[in-house]
Motif scaffolding. Structure first.
Motif, mmCIF file in Angstrom:
data_model
loop_
_atom_site.group_PDB
_atom_site.id
_atom_site.type_symbol
_atom_site.label_atom_id
_atom_site.label_comp_id
_atom_site.label_asym_id
_atom_site.label_seq_id
_atom_site.Cartn_x
_atom_site.Cartn_y
_atom_site.Cartn_z
ATOM 1 N N ALA A 215 59.010 63.930 -39.825
ATOM 2 C CA ALA A 215 59.403 63.869 -41.163
ATOM 3 C C ALA A 215 60.559 62.736 -41.307
ATOM 4 O O ALA A 215 60.587 62.125 -42.512
ATOM 5 N N ARG A 216 61.396 62.740 -40.480
ATOM 6 C CA ARG A 216 62.620 61.685 -40.618
ATOM 7 C C ARG A 216 62.057 60.333 -40.554
ATOM 8 O O ARG A 216 62.591 59.416 -41.074
ATOM 9 N N ALA A 217 61.039 59.999 -39.670
ATOM 10 C CA ALA A 217 60.767 58.921 -39.590
ATOM 11 C C ALA A 217 59.883 58.310 -40.620
ATOM 12 O O ALA A 217 60.247 57.215 -41.265
ATOM 13 N N MET A 218 59.201 59.041 -41.353
ATOM 14 C CA MET A 218 58.533 58.621 -42.677
ATOM 15 C C MET A 218 59.474 58.342 -43.814
ATOM 16 O O MET A 218 59.149 57.698 -44.661
ATOM 17 N N GLY A 219 60.461 59.369 -43.701
ATOM 18 C CA GLY A 219 61.355 59.201 -44.896
ATOM 19 C C GLY A 219 62.670 58.471 -44.776
ATOM 20 O O GLY A 219 63.438 58.384 -45.456
ATOM 21 N N GLU A 220 62.768 57.854 -43.550
ATOM 22 C CA GLU A 220 64.148 56.986 -43.141
ATOM 23 C C GLU A 220 64.137 55.893 -44.224
ATOM 24 O O GLU A 220 63.015 54.971 -44.620
ATOM 25 N N PHE A 221 65.289 55.546 -44.823
ATOM 26 C CA PHE A 221 65.432 54.512 -45.782
ATOM 27 C C PHE A 221 66.585 53.498 -45.427
ATOM 28 O O PHE A 221 66.374 52.401 -45.263
ATOM 29 N N GLY A 222 67.866 54.225 -44.972
ATOM 30 C CA GLY A 222 69.067 53.353 -44.567
ATOM 31 C C GLY A 222 68.708 52.309 -43.700
ATOM 32 O O GLY A 222 69.061 51.112 -43.838
ATOM 33 N N ALA A 223 68.656 52.654 -42.354
ATOM 34 C CA ALA A 223 68.364 51.661 -41.381
ATOM 35 C C ALA A 223 67.281 50.756 -41.440
ATOM 36 O O ALA A 223 67.279 49.542 -41.575
ATOM 37 N N VAL A 224 66.166 51.268 -42.203
ATOM 38 C CA VAL A 224 65.055 50.321 -42.226
ATOM 39 C C VAL A 224 65.246 49.409 -43.451
ATOM 40 O O VAL A 224 64.709 48.217 -43.418
ATOM 41 N N SER A 225 66.060 49.870 -44.220
ATOM 42 C CA SER A 225 66.255 48.993 -45.410
ATOM 43 C C SER A 225 67.087 47.656 -44.847
ATOM 44 O O SER A 225 67.074 46.625 -45.532
ATOM 45 N N VAL A 226 68.066 47.868 -43.933
ATOM 46 C CA VAL A 226 68.698 46.499 -43.438
ATOM 47 C C VAL A 226 67.825 45.636 -42.778
ATOM 48 O O VAL A 226 67.953 44.525 -42.728
ATOM 49 N N VAL A 227 67.026 46.349 -41.900
ATOM 50 C CA VAL A 227 66.129 45.191 -40.896
ATOM 51 C C VAL A 227 64.956 44.927 -41.490
ATOM 52 O O VAL A 227 64.320 43.991 -40.842
ATOM 53 N N SER A 228 64.460 45.474 -42.721
ATOM 54 C CA SER A 228 63.031 45.147 -43.008
ATOM 55 C C SER A 228 62.917 43.828 -43.915
ATOM 56 O O SER A 228 62.129 43.138 -43.827
ATOM 57 N N GLY A 229 64.184 43.397 -44.499
ATOM 58 C CA GLY A 229 64.087 42.388 -45.484
ATOM 59 C C GLY A 229 63.579 42.542 -46.700
ATOM 60 O O GLY A 229 63.555 41.588 -47.620
ATOM 61 N N HIS A 230 62.966 43.695 -47.060
ATOM 62 C CA HIS A 230 62.152 44.142 -48.418
ATOM 63 C C HIS A 230 61.177 42.938 -48.630
ATOM 64 O O HIS A 230 61.002 42.583 -49.784
ATOM 65 N N ILE A 231 60.323 42.787 -48.010
ATOM 66 C CA ILE A 231 59.457 41.478 -48.196
ATOM 67 C C ILE A 231 58.165 42.365 -48.644
ATOM 68 O O ILE A 231 57.507 43.268 -47.813
ATOM 69 N N ARG A 232 58.002 42.551 -49.952
ATOM 70 C CA ARG A 232 57.026 43.358 -50.410
ATOM 71 C C ARG A 232 55.551 43.117 -49.989
ATOM 72 O O ARG A 232 55.173 41.860 -49.851
ATOM 73 N N GLY A 233 54.880 44.058 -49.695
ATOM 74 C CA GLY A 233 53.492 44.050 -49.134
ATOM 75 C C GLY A 233 53.510 43.584 -47.687
ATOM 76 O O GLY A 233 52.543 43.669 -47.171
ATOM 77 N N GLN A 234 54.702 43.456 -46.918
ATOM 78 C CA GLN A 234 54.751 43.244 -45.636
ATOM 79 C C GLN A 234 55.736 44.294 -44.686
ATOM 80 O O GLN A 234 55.008 44.689 -43.774
ATOM 81 N N THR A 235 56.877 44.265 -45.019
ATOM 82 C CA THR A 235 57.858 45.176 -44.461
ATOM 83 C C THR A 235 58.505 46.102 -45.224
ATOM 84 O O THR A 235 59.565 46.811 -44.907
ATOM 85 N N ASN A 236 57.692 46.492 -46.418
ATOM 86 C CA ASN A 236 58.416 47.807 -47.139
ATOM 87 C C ASN A 236 57.678 48.982 -46.755
ATOM 88 O O ASN A 236 56.456 49.066 -46.813
ATOM 89 N N THR A 237 58.536 49.963 -46.308
ATOM 90 C CA THR A 237 57.832 51.339 -46.244
ATOM 91 C C THR A 237 57.873 51.952 -47.507
ATOM 92 O O THR A 237 58.228 51.483 -48.454
ATOM 93 N N MET A 238 57.295 53.277 -47.515
ATOM 94 C CA MET A 238 57.076 54.053 -48.650
ATOM 95 C C MET A 238 58.408 54.137 -49.516
ATOM 96 O O MET A 238 58.752 54.094 -50.701
ATOM 97 N N PRO A 239 59.641 54.564 -48.879
ATOM 98 C CA PRO A 239 61.008 54.649 -49.611
ATOM 99 C C PRO A 239 61.532 53.395 -49.993
ATOM 100 O O PRO A 239 61.904 53.543 -51.069
ATOM 101 N N LEU A 240 61.254 52.418 -49.557
ATOM 102 C CA LEU A 240 61.680 51.021 -49.895
ATOM 103 C C LEU A 240 60.778 50.708 -51.057
ATOM 104 O O LEU A 240 61.320 49.942 -52.139
ATOM 105 N N HIS A 241 59.362 51.041 -50.724
ATOM 106 C CA HIS A 241 58.781 50.729 -52.098
ATOM 107 C C HIS A 241 58.905 51.595 -53.352
ATOM 108 O O HIS A 241 58.935 50.785 -54.591
ATOM 109 N N VAL A 242 59.406 52.580 -53.282
ATOM 110 C CA VAL A 242 59.723 53.497 -54.121
ATOM 111 C C VAL A 242 61.176 52.823 -54.862
ATOM 112 O O VAL A 242 61.101 52.810 -56.162
ATOM 113 N N GLU A 243 62.020 52.381 -54.082
ATOM 114 C CA GLU A 243 63.140 51.678 -54.758
ATOM 115 C C GLU A 243 62.786 50.442 -55.602
ATOM 116 O O GLU A 243 63.404 50.106 -56.672
ATOM 117 N N VAL A 244 61.895 49.675 -55.075
ATOM 118 C CA VAL A 244 61.530 48.500 -55.427
ATOM 119 C C VAL A 244 60.768 48.722 -56.823
ATOM 120 O O VAL A 244 61.190 47.803 -57.938
#
Length: 300
Positions: A215-244
């Protein structure tokens, strides 16, 4: 009703407080759950379906949404098994053995609870980033960790690895080592002892820890947000996609993806409740077993 009778009734009910106190506490708890759990979930569902079911399904069919869903599932599928192995090994070491550095290991297990996820992400950027400690070497060998899937997995592993270990350590400490020692005395190997003695004793706690970790792995936002780069369609997980989507004022699409996360959370809650129910049922069945009679001895 006499005072002694009231005291006896309260003792049977498990409390010495007056009924109005009990109902007041229950009412406060229910009101809190309604305001901070039920109401937000209802708001998410309402906003997701505000423009109809067709708009809701269209938001989930969008390629970037599918990419975010796929990346979230891949991250969880890698993270949970890694934490499963680490959690069992760490709990077994802490609960079953005495060694130097045991307290330090326990402190390290609790470290992600004390460190902000954003700080954890920055640590990985400092180590693996382009200007980090080993970033230039990684660039020379064309190895991408930051702003790629490996970085997302590493950050998720960091923030989730205490869940399984922390669920198992008190359970294994309470069980002690008597059964394992008996198995070894009877000739069992280490792996046989683990599979036939230790694992059956911790199976419910292990499943509970895996559910929390997932549950925590699928909902993690903070740490993933820093290391993902917010590349749409490539490195955005579901929480990051919701923010975008929300920042782009696509509220229906944002709430549609958020509702999918909420559904996954509810499914996790149901599975957790089923596991707890089965565990309680098993413990009750064991408690109701008749005690073993000692072997009869005949007088010499």
């Amino acid at each position: 009703m006499s005072a002694p009778s009231k005291i006896i009734r309260r003792a049977k009910a498990g409390t010495t407080e007056a009924p109005w106190v009990r109902w007041t506490l229950i009412g406060i708890a229910l009101a809190f759950m309604f305001l901070f759990l039920v109401l937000p979930l209802a708001a998410v569902a309402t906003e997701a379906l505000r423009k109809g079911v067709s708009a809701y399904l269209e938001a989930l069919k969008e390629p970037d949404a599918w990419s975010a869903i796929r990346l979230t599932l891949i991250t969880a599928a890698i993270t949970v098994p890694m934490n499963l192995v680490f959690g069992v090994a760490a709990a077994w070491a802490v609960a079953k053995f005495e060694f130097r550095g045991k307290a330090f290991l326990t402190t390290l297990i609790d470290l992600p609870f004390a460190v902000s996820p954003v700080v954890a992400g920055l640590i990985y950027v400092l180590v693996f980033g382009a200007q980090g400690w080993i970033g230039p070497w990684l660039a020379e060998h064309d190895i991408k960790i930051i702003f790629a899937v490996p970085g997302i997995v590493l950050a998720t592993v960091f923030v989730t690895f205490p869940f399984i270990a922390r669920e198992l350590i008190p359970l294994m400490q309470a069980q002690g080592t008597d059964e394992e020692q008996a198995a070894i005395v009877l000739g069992a190997t280490g792996w046989q002892t683990f599979w036939r003695v230790t694992l059956p004793n911790i199976k419910w706690g292990l499943l509970y820890g895996v559910i929390l970790c997932n549950a925590r792995a699928m909902g993690e936002f903070g740490a993933v947000s820093v290391v993902s780069g917010h590349i749409r369609g490539q490195t955005n997980t579901m929480p990051l996609h919701v923010e975008v989507l929300y920042n782009e004022y696509q509220s229906v699409a944002a709430f549609a993806v958020a509702s999918l996360l909420a559904i996954l959370a509810l499914v996790t809650l149901v599975i957790k409740s089923v596991i707890e129910w089965r565990h309680e049922r098993e413990m009750k069945a064991i408690a109701e077993l008749p005690p073993e009679r000692p072997p009869e001895t005949t007088a010499a």
